[in-house]
Design an enzyme around this catalytic site. Structure first.
Site, mmCIF file in Angstrom:
data_model
loop_
_atom_site.group_PDB
_atom_site.id
_atom_site.type_symbol
_atom_site.label_atom_id
_atom_site.label_comp_id
_atom_site.label_asym_id
_atom_site.label_seq_id
_atom_site.Cartn_x
_atom_site.Cartn_y
_atom_site.Cartn_z
ATOM 1 C CB ALA A 82 -0.940 -0.011 1.200
ATOM 2 C CD GLU A 83 0.153 4.249 1.484
ATOM 3 O OE1 GLU A 83 -0.628 4.967 0.843
ATOM 4 O OE2 GLU A 83 -0.201 3.271 2.149
ATOM 5 C CB THR A 84 7.372 2.212 -0.617
ATOM 6 O OG1 THR A 84 6.986 0.887 -0.993
ATOM 7 C CG2 THR A 84 8.869 2.240 -0.362
#
Length: 260
Positions: free
Chosen positions: A45-47
């Site tokens: 979903a996020e880095t």
């Protein structure tokens, strides 16, 4: 050339729960296109990417398809990496991002996010929303995300949205929420327009959920559960124009990304 990364499950006490985020601590910013490609490669979903400038850490977050202005779980994961892996001194970390100043403090075994509150405002029900969600809304509010009140926790859990239809709505994502059976409130968050059909646990969504439920329930401290397949528990507090969001986090993997 290689870069070190760490995968941390945020808002979970155990591996494979909560919301996974990838964290990179950099000496200097990479090109935007390269950071986006790295995020797409990890496909979480996020880095989060971190660069220290002065006493503060600057932080940016990328989904597999785009950069986002605010992300809670990946900030929690970034703080975990700095405290536990890089031995950042003290009990508080200051982050600078496109949404302003963020803080994360250690309180016992939990980390606590200090984020700006985003008070949702009432809206008429947008055209196609009911069809896209497949459920009837009791109330619809909005900031950069839609907040949709449903009649029960079971309705939240059972919702099976049409992600292609949701992606066409002109909002960053859609939060559905209801009074909880064992928590003050429950929620789920869908953001197919930015490459995330359903986010497992979303700190940024609680920037709107906390002031909404604090006003509705008449209490400043709230327990919350995001009832995705992985699930995650959040302890929440409204403090004026700020929200505090506390949760656990756990390291699940570390490695190197080779660029040449």
């Amino acid at each position: 050339m290689h870069l070190e990364f760490h995968q941390i499950d945020a808002f979970s006490e155990r591996p494979f729960g909560g919301n996974p985020a990838m964290v990179y601590r950099l000496d200097a910013w990479l090109a935007d296109e390269l950071m986006q490609r790295i995020a797409a490669e990890h496909n979480l979903a996020e880095t989060a990417f971190l660069v220290q400038e002065g006493a503060a850490w600057h932080i940016r977050w990328f989904t597999p398809t785009t950069e986002v202005p605010l992300c809670g779980h990946a900030t929690l994961a970034a703080a975990h990496a700095l405290f536990e892996l890089y031995k950042e001194p003290g009990e508080r970390i200051e982050f600078i991002c496109k949404s302003g100043e963020l803080r994360v403090t250690r309180e016992g075994v939990r980390l606590v996010l200090d984020f700006p509150a985003q008070v949702p405002q009432p809206l008429g029900e947008p055209q196609e929303l009911a069809k896209a969600l497949g459920v009837e809304a009791l109330e619809v509010l909005g900031t950069d995300k839609l907040l949709v009140l449903l009649d029960s926790e079971q309705a939240v859990r059972a919702c099976k949205p049409d992600f292609a239809a949701l992606a066409k709505l002109p909002w960053l994502g859609v939060i559905i929420t209801a009074v909880g059976e064992r928590h003050d409130f429950v929620s789920r968050f869908f953001a197919p327009a930015i490459g995330i059909d359903e986010d497992p646990v979303t700190g940024a969504a609680h920037c709107s959920l906390i002031p909404y439920w604090a006003q509705r329930l008449g209490k400043q401290e709230l327990s919350a559960y995001q009832c995705s397949a992985r699930g995650g528990e959040l302890l929440c507090r409204l403090e004026g124009e700020r929200v505090k969001i506390a949760g656990h986090s756990v390291l699940v993997a570390s490695g190197r990304l080779w660029l040449s």
